[in-house]
Motif scaffolding. Structure first.
Motif, PDB file in Angstrom:
ATOM      1  N   PRO A  37       0.839  -1.212   0.000  1.00  0.00           N
ATOM      2  CA  PRO A  37       0.000   0.000   0.000  1.00  0.00           C
ATOM      3  C   PRO A  37       0.866   1.250   0.000  1.00  0.00           C
ATOM      4  CG  PRO A  37      -0.045  -1.051   2.160  1.00  0.00           C
ATOM      5  CD  PRO A  37       0.664  -2.003   1.235  1.00  0.00           C
ATOM      6  N   GLU A  38       0.423   2.249  -0.747  1.00  0.00           N
ATOM      7  CA  GLU A  38       1.172   3.485  -0.837  1.00  0.00           C
ATOM      8  C   GLU A  38       0.882   4.386   0.364  1.00  0.00           C
ATOM      9  OE1 GLU A  38       3.422   4.071  -2.986  1.00  0.00           O
ATOM     10  OE2 GLU A  38       3.074   2.308  -4.249  1.00  0.00           O
ATOM     11  N   GLN A  39       1.762   5.358   0.538  1.00  0.00           N
ATOM     12  CA  GLN A  39       1.586   6.314   1.632  1.00  0.00           C
ATOM     13  C   GLN A  39       0.571   7.373   1.207  1.00  0.00           C
ATOM     14  OE1 GLN A  39       3.054   5.855   4.462  1.00  0.00           O
ATOM     15  NE2 GLN A  39       2.368   7.680   5.558  1.00  0.00           N
ATOM     16  N   PRO A  40      -0.425   7.661   2.029  1.00  0.00           N
ATOM     17  CA  PRO A  40      -1.424   8.671   1.652  1.00  0.00           C
ATOM     18  C   PRO A  40      -0.811  10.070   1.665  1.00  0.00           C
ATOM     19  CG  PRO A  40      -1.767   7.984   3.913  1.00  0.00           C
ATOM     20  CD  PRO A  40      -0.689   7.091   3.356  1.00  0.00           C
ATOM     21  N   PRO A  41      -1.415  11.008   0.949  1.00  0.00           N
ATOM     22  CA  PRO A  41      -0.891  12.386   0.966  1.00  0.00           C
ATOM     23  C   PRO A  41      -1.063  13.033   2.331  1.00  0.00           C
ATOM     24  CG  PRO A  41      -2.998  12.284  -0.191  1.00  0.00           C
ATOM     25  CD  PRO A  41      -2.593  10.858   0.079  1.00  0.00           C
ATOM     26  N   ALA A  42      -0.195  13.977   2.627  1.00  0.00           N
ATOM     27  CA  ALA A  42      -0.247  14.672   3.918  1.00  0.00           C
ATOM     28  C   ALA A  42      -1.430  15.634   3.953  1.00  0.00           C
ATOM     29  CB  ALA A  42       1.055  15.424   4.172  1.00  0.00           C
ATOM     30  N   TYR A  43      -2.092  15.668   5.087  1.00  0.00           N
ATOM     31  CA  TYR A  43      -3.235  16.557   5.268  1.00  0.00           C
ATOM     32  C   TYR A  43      -2.780  17.759   6.067  1.00  0.00           C
ATOM     33  CZ  TYR A  43      -7.975  18.152   6.323  1.00  0.00           C
ATOM     34  OH  TYR A  43      -9.118  18.892   6.423  1.00  0.00           O
ATOM     35  N   PRO A  44      -2.921  18.981   5.538  1.00  0.00           N
ATOM     36  CA  PRO A  44      -2.433  20.159   6.278  1.00  0.00           C
ATOM     37  C   PRO A  44      -3.306  20.451   7.489  1.00  0.00           C
ATOM     38  CG  PRO A  44      -3.601  20.835   4.302  1.00  0.00           C
ATOM     39  CD  PRO A  44      -3.516  19.339   4.242  1.00  0.00           C
ATOM     40  N   ALA A  45      -2.657  20.941   8.522  1.00  0.00           N
ATOM     41  CA  ALA A  45      -3.390  21.308   9.732  1.00  0.00           C
ATOM     42  C   ALA A  45      -4.151  22.602   9.500  1.00  0.00           C
ATOM     43  CB  ALA A  45      -2.421  21.468  10.907  1.00  0.00           C
ATOM     44  N   ALA A  46      -5.361  22.674  10.038  1.00  0.00           N
ATOM     45  CA  ALA A  46      -6.208  23.863   9.907  1.00  0.00           C
ATOM     46  C   ALA A  46      -6.908  24.103  11.230  1.00  0.00           C
ATOM     47  CB  ALA A  46      -7.238  23.684   8.790  1.00  0.00           C
ATOM     48  N   PHE A  55      -2.433  14.193  12.231  1.00  0.00           N
ATOM     49  CA  PHE A  55      -1.770  12.926  12.540  1.00  0.00           C
ATOM     50  C   PHE A  55      -2.781  11.787  12.627  1.00  0.00           C
ATOM     51  CE2 PHE A  55       1.022  16.241  14.251  1.00  0.00           C
ATOM     52  CZ  PHE A  55       2.213  15.904  13.627  1.00  0.00           C
ATOM     53  N   ALA A  56      -3.907  12.052  13.292  1.00  0.00           N
ATOM     54  CA  ALA A  56      -4.938  11.022  13.379  1.00  0.00           C
ATOM     55  C   ALA A  56      -5.524  10.709  12.009  1.00  0.00           C
ATOM     56  CB  ALA A  56      -6.040  11.476  14.344  1.00  0.00           C
ATOM     57  N   LEU A  57      -5.710  11.739  11.188  1.00  0.00           N
ATOM     58  CA  LEU A  57      -6.237  11.515   9.849  1.00  0.00           C
ATOM     59  C   LEU A  57      -5.256  10.720   8.998  1.00  0.00           C
ATOM     60  CD1 LEU A  57      -8.671  12.126   8.060  1.00  0.00           C
ATOM     61  CD2 LEU A  57      -7.494  14.184   7.284  1.00  0.00           C
ATOM     62  N   ASP A  58      -3.976  11.011   9.159  1.00  0.00           N
ATOM     63  CA  ASP A  58      -2.970  10.246   8.422  1.00  0.00           C
ATOM     64  C   ASP A  58      -2.974   8.786   8.857  1.00  0.00           C
ATOM     65  OD1 ASP A  58      -0.322  10.274   6.728  1.00  0.00           O
ATOM     66  OD2 ASP A  58       0.217   9.334   8.627  1.00  0.00           O
ATOM     67  N   GLN A  59      -3.144   8.539  10.163  1.00  0.00           N
ATOM     68  CA  GLN A  59      -3.179   7.158  10.642  1.00  0.00           C
ATOM     69  C   GLN A  59      -4.399   6.420  10.086  1.00  0.00           C
ATOM     70  OE1 GLN A  59      -3.182   6.816  14.865  1.00  0.00           O
ATOM     71  NE2 GLN A  59      -3.326   4.588  14.883  1.00  0.00           N
ATOM     72  N   LEU A  60      -5.575   7.071  10.068  1.00  0.00           N
ATOM     73  CA  LEU A  60      -6.770   6.423   9.537  1.00  0.00           C
ATOM     74  C   LEU A  60      -6.613   6.119   8.053  1.00  0.00           C
ATOM     75  CD1 LEU A  60      -9.570   8.477  11.324  1.00  0.00           C
ATOM     76  CD2 LEU A  60      -8.865   6.126  11.814  1.00  0.00           C
ATOM     77  N   ALA A  78      -2.093   0.794  17.441  1.00  0.00           N
ATOM     78  CA  ALA A  78      -1.241   0.960  16.265  1.00  0.00           C
ATOM     79  C   ALA A  78      -0.503   2.288  16.265  1.00  0.00           C
ATOM     80  CB  ALA A  78      -2.083   0.846  14.996  1.00  0.00           C
ATOM     81  N   ARG A  79      -0.890   3.178  17.171  1.00  0.00           N
ATOM     82  CA  ARG A  79      -0.195   4.462  17.247  1.00  0.00           C
ATOM     83  C   ARG A  79       1.222   4.231  17.740  1.00  0.00           C
ATOM     84  NH1 ARG A  79      -1.533   9.607  15.437  1.00  0.00           N
ATOM     85  NH2 ARG A  79      -0.209  11.117  16.520  1.00  0.00           N
ATOM     86  N   PRO A  80       2.240   4.707  17.007  1.00  0.00           N
ATOM     87  CA  PRO A  80       3.620   4.442  17.449  1.00  0.00           C
ATOM     88  C   PRO A  80       3.937   5.178  18.735  1.00  0.00           C
ATOM     89  CG  PRO A  80       3.588   5.983  15.595  1.00  0.00           C
ATOM     90  CD  PRO A  80       2.189   5.468  15.754  1.00  0.00           C
ATOM     91  N   GLY A  81       4.884   4.635  19.479  1.00  0.00           N
ATOM     92  CA  GLY A  81       5.318   5.243  20.723  1.00  0.00           C
ATOM     93  C   GLY A  81       4.628   4.624  21.908  1.00  0.00           C
ATOM     94  N   SER A  82       5.119   4.982  23.073  1.00  0.00           N
ATOM     95  CA  SER A  82       4.545   4.482  24.317  1.00  0.00           C
ATOM     96  C   SER A  82       4.359   5.648  25.265  1.00  0.00           C
ATOM     97  CB  SER A  82       5.462   3.433  24.955  1.00  0.00           C
ATOM     98  OG  SER A  82       6.740   3.986  25.229  1.00  0.00           O
ATOM     99  N   GLY A  83       3.414   5.515  26.171  1.00  0.00           N
ATOM    100  CA  GLY A  83       3.134   6.582  27.114  1.00  0.00           C
ATOM    101  C   GLY A  83       2.079   7.526  26.570  1.00  0.00           C
ATOM    102  N   LEU A  84       1.483   8.308  27.447  1.00  0.00           N
ATOM    103  CA  LEU A  84       0.427   9.238  27.081  1.00  0.00           C
ATOM    104  C   LEU A  84       1.048  10.611  26.810  1.00  0.00           C
ATOM    105  CD1 LEU A  84      -2.443   8.257  29.543  1.00  0.00           C
ATOM    106  CD2 LEU A  84      -2.228   7.717  27.119  1.00  0.00           C
TER     107      LEU A  84
END
Length: 546
Positions: free
Chosen positions: A360-369, A376-381, A415-421
């Motif tokens: 699967p290809e990487q989706p395009p980046a969504y600019p913050a508004a 980041f959440a939209l990119d993960q979805l 699936a979110r990378p990293g650990s901790g809140l």
């Protein structure tokens, strides 16, 4: 007394006026221009060292009229008695200093900076002014055959060849070349068909020199633009300050030939050319070396208008080529063919499926508004949706299609990378918890269970069950054999008597370890699932520590 004072005042006034209009003593003539009488008569080959036109003649310096400073009378001195001390000069009004002669003792001598005839502020697309070029040694390009080349490029030497082959007197050329090499040529202005410059001779005022060259007509420029548009490499060479021979030999007379240069000078010499005009032509060759667009400006077109015309011509050619080119056939079946075959009750075959992408290809980046979704959440979805679509296309099934809303929310959070809140993780957890009607701490515990064992690990966390006899019963003796205390059983749980370690048996047959503060019953998944209960506790510490 009054008559003598009036005589002294009149003499001072005459001296002041004579000094105000006298040539400053620090104006020096060029080293090879020590004869002011040299330019007063036409230059010719019959001048001899002993004649009045010889360049070795040195005029006498101008005489300076004697000055008598005004004397201030002393009221105590008798008029009939001579003064015992020399008279002191009268004080000078500071407002008169700019008008006094430079050799006045009250004005310090300052070196004079030669002025230039350049006017770069008037430059435009069809007018370019170049400052005076620095002197250059005369023997820097020896080629072993006659005089060395003056220019550095083939087009600059072609200009010099047109000058030298059209000249009537080689000796004037040599003197003009010497002028150019010694820097006697001031600023040069180039306009269509004209080179204008000032050449310093023996006189204080430089000579005004013009060199004219015929400009190209519209038909010649059309041929030149067509030739340049056909060879883009020639345009790139021009932009790199190179003149391609293919462009100069395209049928348009860019370079001058013998007799094409028409010089004109304000000096009295009627030679063709005089040495001043020859000096200007030699320096123009150096300008052509540095920028071949100077030659194109002389022929009638500036650099910017010329490049704009080339851009418009290339754009028009590209548009005509696009119109003449037939559209490429599109993949698939034309609607007209489908309708025609439908009348005959025949359907055309479907086109073959597209090849499966390797990943699967990487989706395009969504600019913050502001007020918009979290990028980041939209990119993960989007990334998760692409991975599920790829799996569905390649295997024919969705690996997570049977999950509940809660299970899918836990999967996305895990699936979110990293650990901790972190700040970003808290925002994601809060959104998912709100969507599922759960709390953020509950979602964080479920994420730890999912990362421990996936959907089976989540089931072990949330669903106690009663395992059948056999495997669950054999776990307690194994723990005792490992020097561990007797664990208390409850459903599928085995709890340490101190209340800080727990083992849970999953429906997949694996043991999952949990930890809690003693007596808090706040159990969190720890370690890696294992078939052996003792192995599941390995990551929590040694048996003596448990």
């Amino acid at each position: 007394m009054r008559g003598r004072t009036g005589e002294v005042g009149a003499r001072d006034l005459r001296d002041f006026l004579a000094g105000a209009f006298r040539l400053p003593a620090d104006v020096l003539l060029p080293a090879d221009e020590t004869a002011p009488a040299e330019e007063t008569a036409p230059d010719n080959d019959r001048s001899t060292p002993g004649s009045s036109h010889s360049e070795a003649f040195t005029p006498a310096p101008p005489r300076t009229p004697p000055r008598t400073p005004a004397r201030t009378p002393d009221p105590t001195e008798h008029p009939s008695q001579p003064s015992a001390t020399p008279p002191e000069p009268a004080p000078v009004d500071p407002s008169l200093l700019p008008f006094l002669a430079p050799d006045l003792d009250t004005v310090p001598a300052t070196p004079r900076t030669p002025t230039s005839m350049a006017s770069p502020s008037r430059d435009s697309d069809l007018r370019r002014t170049f400052p005076a070029l620095s002197p250059r040694p005369s023997d820097r390009h020896g080629n072993g055959e006659g005089a060395p080349h003056f220019a550095d490029t083939w087009w600059g030497n072609a200009w010099v060849t047109a000058l030298e082959e059209g000249a009537l007197d080689p000796k004037r050329l040599l003197r003009g070349r010497s002028y150019a090499e010694k820097g006697h040529v001031d600023a040069i202005t180039v306009t269509p068909g004209l080179v204008l410059g000032y050449v310093q001779g023996s006189r204080a005022r430089p000579y005004r020199v013009q060199v004219r060259l015929r400009t190209l007509d519209d038909a010649d420029w059309e041929r030149f633009l067509d030739a340049a548009a056909d060879r883009p490499g020639d345009i790139a060479a021009l932009l790199d300050k190179e003149m391609p021979k293919s462009l100069a030999e395209s049928g348009v007379p860019l370079l001058p030939g013998p007799g094409d240069l028409a010089p004109q000078c304000s000096c009295p010499d009627s030679g063709h050319p005089c040495k001043h005009a020859a000096a200007l032509c030699y320096q123009t060759a150096r300008l052509l070396d540095a920028d071949p667009f100077v030659l194109l400006l002389l022929r009638g077109r500036g650099e910017r208008p010329l490049l704009d015309a080339l851009s418009r011509r290339n754009a028009a050619r590209a548009a005509r080529a696009a119109q003449e080119q037939e559209p490429a056939p599109l993949p698939g079946v034309r609607a007209t063919d489908v309708l025609a075959n439908q009348r005959e009750r025949r359907l055309p075959p479907l086109p073959p499926p597209l090849p499966m992408p390797a990943h699967p290809e990487q989706p395009p980046a969504y600019p913050a508004a502001p007020g918009g979704p979290d990028p980041f959440a939209l990119d993960q979805l989007a990334t998760d949706a692409a991975a599920r679509a790829h799996a569905l296309l390649s295997t024919g099934r969705d690996p997570v299609g049977g999950l509940t809303l809660w299970q899918d929310a836990v999967r996305l959070a895990a699936a979110r990378p990293g650990s901790g809140l972190t700040v970003t993780t808290r925002s994601l957890y809060a959104s998912l918890a709100k969507a599922t009607g759960r709390g953020t701490p509950e979602l964080a515990r479920a994420v730890a269970a999912w990362r421990q064992g996936g959907i089976e690990g989540l089931a072990v966390l949330e669903e106690p069950w009663d395992p059948p006899a056999g495997r669950f019963d054999r776990a307690r003796p194994l723990l005792l054999a490992a020097d561990l205390p007797a664990f208390r059983p409850w459903h599928n749980h085995l709890t340490h008597p101190h209340g800080h370690v727990q083992l849970r048996l999953g429906r997949d047959g694996l043991w999952y370890a949990y930890e809690s503060e003693p007596g808090d019953e706040d159990w969190w998944p720890r370690g890696t699932p294992d078939l052996d209960p003792v192995g599941a506790l390995t990551g929590l510490g040694a048996p003596s520590e448990l």
